[in-house]
Design an enzyme around this catalytic site. Structure first.
Site, PDB file in Angstrom:
ATOM      1  N   CYS A  65       1.090  -1.207   0.084  1.00  7.26           N
ATOM      2  CA  CYS A  65       0.138   0.146   0.061  1.00  7.26           C
ATOM      3  C   CYS A  65       0.772   1.042   0.071  1.00  7.26           C
ATOM      4  CB  CYS A  65      -0.950  -0.018   1.247  1.00  7.26           C
ATOM      5  SG  CYS A  65      -0.283   0.059   2.824  1.00  7.26           S
TER       6      CYS A  65
HETATM    7  C1  RB5 Z   1      -4.063   5.349   0.406  1.00  4.63           C
HETATM    8  O1  RB5 Z   1      -4.016   6.393   0.181  1.00  4.63           O
HETATM    9  C2  RB5 Z   1      -3.084   4.826   1.823  1.00  4.63           C
HETATM   10  O2  RB5 Z   1      -3.614   5.412   2.959  1.00  4.63           O
HETATM   11  C3  RB5 Z   1      -2.829   3.397   1.786  1.00  4.63           C
HETATM   12  O3  RB5 Z   1      -2.166   3.068   0.587  1.00  4.63           O
HETATM   13  C4  RB5 Z   1      -1.813   2.998   3.015  1.00  4.63           C
HETATM   14  O4  RB5 Z   1      -0.740   3.868   3.044  1.00  4.63           O
HETATM   15  C5  RB5 Z   1      -2.358   2.889   4.240  1.00  4.63           C
HETATM   16  O5  RB5 Z   1      -1.495   2.268   5.289  1.00  4.63           O
END
Ligand code: RB5
Length: 152
Positions: A65
């Protein structure tokens, strides 16, 4: 070795680069999405990766993420998943050797593509050192899971 890989929109581009890299390295890869960079929810991909690990449809997972944090929090809710964010090769290797980590989480907004490849390679080439003291610690974690989570 079969590797399941997933990412939200924050990790979409790094995931695609890692899929190509893993295929070139000769790994069998299951890409559970996202399949585009539209906004999406990292728990959905954490779930998809975790389910492949739990059902033994894959040996290891890579989950991406923006920071790696949300993905790891979500993945660790699944019994039998041992996920951690690692942005260095030492942790990625030792996390497997000592802690039997089975899901590597990466933050695509934190780590560059080339270092990510090295970290993934360290993770996938490591094996759990099946020592009594490591097993004892993992057993304690398993007991937390048994005590505090309901089975479904
Ligand atoms: C998405 O914008 C972001 O919040 C997600 O990818 C991640 O970093 C969450 O931990």
């Amino acid at each position: 070795m079969k590797v399941v890989i997933g990412a939200d929109h924050g990790g979409y581009h790094l995931k695609n680069a890692l899929v190509d890299y893993l295929l070139r390295m000769g790994y069998e890869v299951v890409d559970v999405g996202a399949y585009n960079s539209e906004p999406s929810d990292y728990p959905d991909f954490a779930r998809a990766v975790a389910e492949k690990i739990i059902t033994e449809d894959a040996d290891r997972g890579v989950l991406i993420c923006g920071s790696g944090v949300g993905a790891s929090i979500a993945a660790n809710k699944f019994k039998g998943v041992r996920a951690a964010v690692c942005h260095d090769t030492y942790s990625a290797r030792q996390g497997v050797e000592d802690d039997n980590m089975n899901v590597l989480c990466l933050g695509a907004r934190v780590i560059g593509e080339e270092l990510a490849k090295d970290v993934v390679r360290a993770f996938l080439s490591a094996t759990f050192k099946d020592l009594e003291r490591y097993r004892k610690r993992l057993q304690k974690i398993k007991e937390f899971e048994e005590k505090w989570t309901e089975s479904n």
